[in-house]
Design an enzyme around this catalytic site. Structure first.
Site, PDB file in Angstrom:
ATOM      1  N   ALA A 788       0.849  -1.193   0.000  1.00 52.25           N
ATOM      2  CA  ALA A 788       0.000   0.000   0.000  1.00 52.25           C
ATOM      3  C   ALA A 788       0.889   1.249   0.000  1.00 52.25           C
ATOM      4  CB  ALA A 788      -0.905  -0.002   1.216  1.00 52.25           C
ATOM      5  N   PRO A 789       0.833   2.079  -1.045  1.00 47.79           N
ATOM      6  CA  PRO A 789       1.659   3.287  -1.092  1.00 47.79           C
ATOM      7  C   PRO A 789       0.926   4.483  -0.501  1.00 47.79           C
ATOM      8  CG  PRO A 789       0.585   2.998  -3.197  1.00 47.79           C
ATOM      9  CD  PRO A 789       0.110   1.858  -2.307  1.00 47.79           C
ATOM     10  N   PHE A 807      -3.354   8.079  -0.481  1.00 42.46           N
ATOM     11  CA  PHE A 807      -3.200   6.723   0.061  1.00 42.46           C
ATOM     12  C   PHE A 807      -4.045   5.726  -0.724  1.00 42.46           C
ATOM     13  CE2 PHE A 807      -5.185   3.736   3.260  1.00 42.46           C
ATOM     14  CZ  PHE A 807      -4.121   2.856   3.319  1.00 42.46           C
ATOM     15  N   HIS A 808      -3.459   4.554  -0.987  1.00 40.77           N
ATOM     16  CA  HIS A 808      -4.185   3.443  -1.611  1.00 40.77           C
ATOM     17  C   HIS A 808      -4.095   2.245  -0.683  1.00 40.77           C
ATOM     18  CE1 HIS A 808      -5.532   0.291  -4.227  1.00 40.77           C
ATOM     19  NE2 HIS A 808      -5.595   1.055  -5.295  1.00 40.77           N
ATOM     20  N   SER A 809      -5.231   1.835  -0.141  1.00 39.61           N
ATOM     21  CA  SER A 809      -5.274   0.705   0.784  1.00 39.61           C
ATOM     22  C   SER A 809      -5.163  -0.617   0.032  1.00 39.61           C
ATOM     23  CB  SER A 809      -6.591   0.741   1.569  1.00 39.61           C
ATOM     24  OG  SER A 809      -6.680  -0.370   2.426  1.00 39.61           O
TER      25      SER A 809
END
Length: 952
Positions: A788-789, A807-809
């Protein structure tokens, strides 16, 4: 026969030295006169730049001193006008001094000199205020032409040791000064360092002085000339005495110099063949690099393996060349084999059905790999022609990278391009028809000059492994000039290279490698060079910023330099073993480098999870196999390429074109250089419109590149700050593209890329109208699923520092991953003392599970709209900043996810209530654009609520 010189009375004569004296004096007077007048009359105005003035900046740049202010502008223009006469005379005399029978290089140098003179007049008399674009075109043309002028003057320089010495010193000083000039300009333009522009100005003035001084060296050469004015009719006699009654008779038929370095005819026909050959190589790389992005469309929309991935195996067609009849056919009808690759590969964009489009490209790759392998194999006993073919192929890669550099990392001939999104498909196809015909002309010479002894040769399979490693390295690292820069990027403040202008430096390293590989194959094919290249690869893999990029440049030079060595070795073996097996290895490497990031979606992906270093180690070891085989094979062959006059001349045309390509890339870098003078949409309201969009790797529902449509939507929605997710396309399977380049330059926004392509995420990016003061890239805990970034960035919003998180979960299946990621992100959001906005992809329902950690005391964040229950992925959260509006905009056909927008105002106390107000109570600058109401535009419209929501 008419006399060579007309007889008559000498009215006036002077040494040719005076042309140099007058030219130098007038040029310096023009520049220095403007500097003195400007400092005397407008000192504080001409030291002022867009960021600072006196006393931080205290010395004017060249452009400021000679700019638009009266009278310094007039002083400069008059001086340049007076310089033009001696300038043309200097170019003409230097041509007369160096011209030789059957030698075209002096003519080329002279024409470049004339061209520089006209372009100098262009940027002198058309200022940036008059016409910024034309001024820049003239300026960049002048700077680019300076390179062939300088190198050309050195190449044709008469054998005068003093002149040659000073030319070398001044040329080295000029090109060396370009490095600190660029560095301090970037410090000023991007980093806004106080005083950097003053230091830049000193180096800029040094460039001017060195440029003029280089031409002043002609004073040592022109002493051979005496310029004489004769009165052949005696009209000047009158009562005046002649200045000279007689002149010493000189040897009229004795040449001034006895020899030139570049004697011999320059064949424009051979040059055209080289151009066609390189263009044919460019088409090969265009089709080859388009296959991955076409394949990617299918697992992208299937969210897993689709079966169409088998198309990557289209490259193994050279395996069929193990059959003698097929090999004979491929060599005899090579031209038609090329056409069978070029035409379907370049016409594929006309096919609307995605499966059939992929089929056309796959067939083109199959035919192209067989055609080029057969061509190389057919030329294996003719070293000059083989080297030309290898140069065409590798220079074609350079041209492909330049085309992508010019078109914001998209190749304009790809089947995902069309007239609406920047494609040049028809132009590329029409040019390819004569190019293939010209490049695949029948052989007009018989025999060859390379004899392979019957002794021991290296292993054909090892040679194939080397070809596979080389092909993979070319495709994964060098098919786009921004890929390795993205590997080394760490965020703001900038500590390393950026895609523009340093993409041109990567391309220059490719050209240097080709030059070294052609001129010194024994050096580049040695274990010493291999060791240096391996060290460069290590620094690229394990280091960041400038250190990593320096390693990238070393590895680039080595890869391009060793390519001729490996290919010349491979063609001495069975083509099925060397190239068919080699391309099979290349395909395995493609799958390997996809597996390290797609481990959550492919069988046994966990075995190679996050091991990009393993991919690099395998690549270097594979190339080592090829070097080992080449040392044996090439040692058994007797090559005369370097010694053969035919080989040198044939190679020269390709290298000359390669030099022009380098100049082209420099011009592109200059024209694309960012202004960084960006403004928000509604500064009068101190408004910040923030958005989040999951862009599905900028490949739309119909397999078209979607950057331009995305830019139009973002611009019309007046978004100041937007987070982009699923944005990393710097892999073979995604075309080694960089969507953010186009969006940032077209929209006038700063851009920060999240964790790079070497860190195994699907990508996060941040675009901002406001300066990015600082950014940190996070890899959140992901023990089981995909990484996740997140980006944590501090923006300067109307003088107030605001933190923005992108944010990408992780995926829905990885519950524990998402819990750990939520806890991590909540901690860093809660830790910031500044106003903050989260632009995110959370994979949770409102009011449940991880949502309660993202929103609440643990994070300190608030939901932009608690009443919006119809969400699953995208969320906008905020704290300590006033929220005024919220909207959801449909995606159209660009991606599978909508655009969510929030409006905020800086400098007002936040109100966390959900009190809504009608639009007519909202200031015009705080309203969402009306054009997206109702049916909207191009499939984008306000949905879910059918209109934006506004808050008190």
């Amino acid at each position: 026969m008419a006399p060579k010189f007309k007889e008559g009375d000498v009215v006036f004569s002077f040494s040719g030295r005076w042309v140099s004296y007058v030219h130098t004096a007038l040029a310096y007077v023009a520049f220095l006169g403007a500097l003195v007048v400007g400092c005397s009359l407008h000192y504080q105005k001409i030291v002022q730049n867009q960021w600072y003035g006196y006393p931080q900046e205290w010395f004017p740049s060249v452009s400021s001193a000679i700019g638009d202010r009266y009278p310094e502008r007039s002083v400069f223009m008059v001086g340049i006008a007076l310089t033009s006469g001696p300038r043309f005379a200097l170019v003409a005399l230097y041509y007369l001094l160096t011209a030789r029978p059957n030698s075209s290089l002096p003519k080329i140098v002279a024409w470049v000199g004339v061209f520089r003179t006209f372009t100098c007049g262009g940027w002198s008399y058309v200022t940036s205020t008059d016409d910024h674009m034309r001024h820049d075109i003239f300026m960049v043309s002048y700077l680019v032409a300076t390179i062939p002028w300088t190198l050309g003057c050195l190449a044709v320089s008469p054998p005068n040791p003093v002149a040659i010495k000073y030319r070398k010193i001044l040329a080295a000083a000029f090109f060396g000064t370009l490095v600190p000039t660029t560095y301090f300009f970037l410090q000023h333009k991007i980093h806004r360092v106080a005083g950097a522009y003053t230091i830049y100005a000193f180096f800029e003035w040094a460039l001017v002085l060195l440029d003029v001084a280089f031409d002043a060296v002609t004073v040592y050469d022109f002493s051979s000339f005496e310029i004489v004015v004769r009165d052949v009719k005696g009209l000047s006699r009158g009562d005046k005495k002649l200045l000279k009654d007689d002149i010493k008779e000189k040897e009229r038929h004795q040449p001034i110099i006895q020899a030139s370095t570049f004697d011999g005819p320059y064949s424009w026909w051979n040059l055209s063949i080289a151009l066609a050959d390189i263009y044919n190589g460019f088409i090969f790389w265009t089709i080859q690099t388009s296959l991955g992005v076409c394949v990617w469309y299918f697992p992208l929309w299937h969210m897993g393996l689709s079966g169409y991935e088998v198309s990557v195996m289209a490259t193994v067609s050279p395996l069929l060349l193990s059959i003698p009849q097929v090999r004979t056919f491929a060599i005899k009808y090579n031209r038609w084999l090329h056409y069978s690759a070029v035409i379907p590969g370049l016409i594929a964009w006309q096919i609307t059905d995605q499966v059939n489009r992929l089929g056309a490209v796959s067939f083109a790759v199959w035919q192209g790999c067989m055609a080029w392998t057969a061509m190389w194999y057919a030329e294996r006993n003719d070293s000059a022609r083989l080297q030309a073919r290898i140069l065409a192929w590798t220079a074609g890669l350079v041209l492909s990278s330049i085309a992508k550099f010019a078109c914001y990392s998209n190749n304009p001939l790809w089947p995902i391009m069309n007239a609406d999104n920047g494609g040049w498909n028809w132009t590329g196809l029409l040019l390819s028809i004569p190019a293939v015909w010209h490049a695949t002309r029948p052989v007009t010479t018989s025999g060859g000059d390379q004899v392979v002894k019957t002794g021991k040769k290296g292993s054909g399979l090892m040679a194939g492994v080397g070809i596979g490693g080389l092909m993979f390295a070319f495709h994964s690292l060098l098919s786009d000039s921004s890929t390795m820069i993205a590997w080394t990027w760490t965020g703001f403040p900038v500590h390393g290279p950026q895609q523009v202008p340093y993409g041109a430096v990567t391309i220059a390293a490719m050209g240097l490698g080709l030059l070294l590989g052609t001129s010194s194959p024994n050096l580049l094919g040695s274990w010493t060079a291999y060791g240096i290249g391996a060290v460069g690869a290590m620094f690229l893999t394990y280091s960041q910023d400038w250190t990593g990029y320096y390693g990238a440049l070393v590895f680039t030079v080595y890869l391009c330099g060793v390519a001729p060595v490996l290919i010349k070795s491979a063609v001495q073996h069975n083509p099925a073993a060397a190239f068919g097996f080699g391309f099979f290895i290349y395909n395995l490497m493609i799958l390997f480098h996809c597996w390290v990031v797609a481990y959550a979606f492919v069988p046994y992906g966990y075995l190679v999870r996050e091991h990009n270093d393993w991919v690099m180690i395998c690549t270097v070891l594979q190339i080592g196999n090829g070097v080992f085989s080449a040392l044996t094979t090439n040692a058994q062959s007797r090559e005369k390429t370097a010694k053969s006059a035919r080989g040198r001349k044939q190679t020269a045309y390709y290298l000359h074109i390669l030099l022009v390509l380098q100049l082209l890339s420099m011009s592109i870098a200059y024209l694309r250089f960012p202004t960084n003078d960006y403004k928000s949409y509604h500064p009068e309201e101190k408004s910040l419109t923030a958005g989040i969009w999951t862009i599905h790797f900028s490949l739309d529902n119909d397999m078209w590149s979607s950057e331009r449509r995305m830019a139009a939507a973002i611009r019309e929605l007046e978004v100041d700050v937007i987070g982009m997710l699923e944005s990393d396309t710097q892999r073979i399977i995604m075309g080694n593209r960089d969507t953010m380049q186009y969006l940032a330059e077209d929209l006038g926004m700063y851009v920060d890329y999240g964790p790079g392509p070497n860190l195994h995420t699907w990508g996060a990016a941040l675009l901002s109208k406001f300066p990015i003061l600082n950014s940190t890239h996070h890899l959140l805990p992901s023990p089981h699923g995909e990484l996740a970034p997140a980006i944590e960035a501090t923006l300067d919003v109307y003088g107030t520092q605001v933190d923005v998180f992108v944010f990408h979960s992780g995926q829905e299946e990885d519950v524990e991953d998402r819990r750990l990621q939520t806890e991590y992100l909540a901690r860093i959001m809660n830790a910031t003392p500044r106003p903050a906005i989260l632009l995110s992809y959370l994979v949770t329902q409102p009011g449940q599970g991880n949502y309660l950690t993202h929103v609440g005391q643990k994070s300190g964040m608030h939901d932009i709209d608690h009443t919006d229950w119809d969400r699953w992925c995208e969320y906008i959260l905020y704290k300590d900043i006033k929220r005024t509006g919220y909207a959801r905009v449909s995606r159209g056909t660009i991606t599978d996810t909508e655009i969510q927008l929030g409006k905020f105002v800086v400098g007002q106390a936040p109100d966390y209530s959900d009190t809504m107000i009608p639009e007519d109570q909202v200031a015009p600058g705080l309203r969402f654009p009306a054009m997206f109401k109702g049916e909207g535009v191009r499939g984008h419209f306000y949905h879910v609520f059918d209109e934006p929501r506004y808050f008190a």
